[in-house]
Design a protein around this motif. Structure first.
Motif, PDB file in Angstrom:
ATOM      1  N   LYS A 136      -8.757   7.193  -0.698  1.00 36.55           N
ATOM      2  CA  LYS A 136      -8.908   7.461  -2.131  1.00 36.55           C
ATOM      3  C   LYS A 136      -7.573   7.703  -2.817  1.00 36.55           C
ATOM      4  N   GLN A 137      -6.546   8.022  -2.061  1.00 39.16           N
ATOM      5  CA  GLN A 137      -5.228   8.295  -2.625  1.00 39.16           C
ATOM      6  C   GLN A 137      -4.260   7.119  -2.495  1.00 39.16           C
ATOM      7  N   VAL A 138      -4.658   6.077  -1.790  1.00 38.11           N
ATOM      8  CA  VAL A 138      -3.785   4.922  -1.580  1.00 38.11           C
ATOM      9  C   VAL A 138      -3.780   4.049  -2.834  1.00 38.11           C
ATOM     10  N   LYS A 139      -2.597   3.620  -3.232  1.00 32.19           N
ATOM     11  CA  LYS A 139      -2.427   2.697  -4.352  1.00 32.19           C
ATOM     12  C   LYS A 139      -2.019   1.340  -3.787  1.00 32.19           C
TER      13      LYS A 139
ATOM     14  N   PHE B 179       0.857  -1.174   0.000  1.00 31.23           N
ATOM     15  CA  PHE B 179       0.000   0.000   0.000  1.00 31.23           C
ATOM     16  C   PHE B 179       0.898   1.230   0.000  1.00 31.23           C
ATOM     17  N   CYS B 180       0.687   2.130  -0.944  1.00 32.23           N
ATOM     18  CA  CYS B 180       1.547   3.302  -1.085  1.00 32.23           C
ATOM     19  C   CYS B 180       0.706   4.572  -1.111  1.00 32.23           C
ATOM     20  N   TRP B 181       1.246   5.631  -0.516  1.00 33.20           N
ATOM     21  CA  TRP B 181       0.642   6.956  -0.566  1.00 33.20           C
ATOM     22  C   TRP B 181       1.754   7.970  -0.472  1.00 33.20           C
ATOM     23  N   LYS B 182       1.436   9.211  -0.795  1.00 35.61           N
ATOM     24  CA  LYS B 182       2.461  10.255  -0.815  1.00 35.61           C
ATOM     25  C   LYS B 182       3.004  10.508   0.587  1.00 35.61           C
ATOM     26  N   GLU B 183       4.310  10.629   0.633  1.00 37.69           N
ATOM     27  CA  GLU B 183       4.986  10.870   1.896  1.00 37.69           C
ATOM     28  C   GLU B 183       4.589  12.237   2.456  1.00 37.69           C
TER      29      GLU B 183
ATOM     30  N   LEU C 201      -3.221   9.656   5.578  1.00 37.89           N
ATOM     31  CA  LEU C 201      -3.655   8.431   4.932  1.00 37.89           C
ATOM     32  C   LEU C 201      -5.096   8.595   4.467  1.00 37.89           C
ATOM     33  N   ASN C 202      -5.259   8.826   3.166  1.00 31.86           N
ATOM     34  CA  ASN C 202      -6.579   9.011   2.563  1.00 31.86           C
ATOM     35  C   ASN C 202      -6.864   7.787   1.697  1.00 31.86           C
TER      36      ASN C 202
ATOM     37  N   GLU D 232       1.715  13.091   3.653  1.00 29.83           N
ATOM     38  CA  GLU D 232       0.279  13.359   3.586  1.00 29.83           C
ATOM     39  C   GLU D 232      -0.476  12.396   4.493  1.00 29.83           C
TER      40      GLU D 232
END
Length: 101
Positions: A20-23, A9-13, A17-18, A15
């Motif tokens: 909708k933004q998690v890949k 699970f990846c998200w922008k550093e 934990l949203n 930010e």
């Protein structure tokens, strides 16, 4: 539960934990490192987007030929049209397609 698989699970550093933004990235090769998994996905992504654009905009999925020779000819024409669009779009297939439409 996932046996013999890895899910990243990846998200922008920096930010929050949203969801909708998690890949999410899935790999069934548990011997790969996280960096290798993401590297393979980044290389594969351009291939996936090319085939989607070719299906949607160039008719890759609409050919109605049956012989191997006809399929080879269709594929050659489609590849040539794709290269022309990529060249005129300066490396971007969709930009090149918009120039020809």
């Amino acid at each position: 539960m996932l046996d013999n698989g890895v899910v990243l699970f990846c998200w922008k550093e920096g930010e929050e934990l949203n969801p909708k933004q998690v890949k999410a990235f899935l790999s069934t090769d548990v011997s790969l490192t996280n960096k290798q998994i993401l590297s393979y996905y980044s290389k594969r992504w351009s291939i996936e987007t090319y085939f989607r654009a070719a299906k949607v905009h160039l008719g890759l999925d609409r050919y109605q030929v049956r012989s191997t020779k006809a399929i080879d000819r269709y594929w050659a024409l489609l590849s040539f049209a794709s290269m022309c669009c990529i060249y005129s779009g300066q490396g971007n297939l969709l930009d090149g397609l918009h120039q020809y439409r």
